[in-house]
Design a protein around this motif. Structure first.
Motif, PDB file in Angstrom:
ATOM      1  N   ARG A  29       0.833  -1.209   0.000  1.00 47.97           N
ATOM      2  CA  ARG A  29       0.000   0.000   0.000  1.00 47.97           C
ATOM      3  C   ARG A  29       0.869   1.260   0.000  1.00 47.97           C
ATOM      4  O   ARG A  29       0.540   2.248  -0.663  1.00 47.97           O
ATOM      5  CB  ARG A  29      -0.947   0.027   1.201  1.00 47.97           C
ATOM      6  N   GLN A  30       1.984   1.235   0.723  1.00 54.62           N
ATOM      7  CA  GLN A  30       2.885   2.384   0.727  1.00 54.62           C
ATOM      8  C   GLN A  30       3.483   2.607  -0.662  1.00 54.62           C
ATOM      9  O   GLN A  30       3.580   3.747  -1.121  1.00 54.62           O
ATOM     10  CB  GLN A  30       4.003   2.205   1.766  1.00 54.62           C
ATOM     11  N   MET A  31       3.866   1.537  -1.325  1.00 59.82           N
ATOM     12  CA  MET A  31       4.401   1.666  -2.685  1.00 59.82           C
ATOM     13  C   MET A  31       3.352   2.254  -3.613  1.00 59.82           C
ATOM     14  O   MET A  31       3.666   3.114  -4.450  1.00 59.82           O
ATOM     15  CB  MET A  31       4.860   0.306  -3.214  1.00 59.82           C
ATOM     16  N   GLU A  32       2.105   1.811  -3.485  1.00 52.72           N
ATOM     17  CA  GLU A  32       1.023   2.336  -4.322  1.00 52.72           C
ATOM     18  C   GLU A  32       0.820   3.828  -4.078  1.00 52.72           C
ATOM     19  O   GLU A  32       0.669   4.604  -5.035  1.00 52.72           O
ATOM     20  CB  GLU A  32      -0.275   1.572  -4.037  1.00 52.72           C
ATOM     21  N   ARG A  33       0.850   4.248  -2.819  1.00 51.49           N
ATOM     22  CA  ARG A  33       0.694   5.679  -2.501  1.00 51.49           C
ATOM     23  C   ARG A  33       1.843   6.492  -3.086  1.00 51.49           C
ATOM     24  O   ARG A  33       1.633   7.590  -3.629  1.00 51.49           O
ATOM     25  CB  ARG A  33       0.617   5.890  -0.989  1.00 51.49           C
ATOM     26  N   THR A  34       3.058   5.965  -2.988  1.00 44.38           N
ATOM     27  CA  THR A  34       4.225   6.674  -3.512  1.00 44.38           C
ATOM     28  C   THR A  34       4.135   6.826  -5.025  1.00 44.38           C
ATOM     29  O   THR A  34       4.409   7.903  -5.566  1.00 44.38           O
ATOM     30  CB  THR A  34       5.523   5.932  -3.123  1.00 44.38           C
TER      31      THR A  34
END
Length: 86
Positions: A29-34
């Protein structure tokens, strides 16, 4: 939960396994937000016409997307294009 004869009980997971899976999902999810953030920045630089920044951001986005896909594949998760679109 009552089980019928011939059925298999669901597998139980240890706290460590669950924590590990939660951490993997949080990383995804963090990668997607980034990636979405970088794509928003790219849209802004497109409006400004800053060609150098556009080129750099496109390279960053491509690396991030490749890493995202590889990470998902490594841990057996599906990656979804709609989650990284702006």
């Amino acid at each position: 939960i009552p089980y019928k004869p011939g059925t298999v009980a669901p597998k139980e997971f240890s706290k460590e396994e669950l924590d590990h899976q939660r951490q993997i999902e949080a990383n995804i999810r963090q990668m997607e937000r980034t990636i979405r953030l970088k794509k928003k920045q790219l849209a802004l630089y497109n409006e400004l016409g800053d060609k150098i920044a556009i080129k750099n951001l496109k390279a960053q986005i491509n690396k991030l997307v490749a890493h995202y896909k590889a990470y998902c594949e490594k841990y057996g998760y599906a990656w979804y294009q709609y989650r990284i679109e702006v």
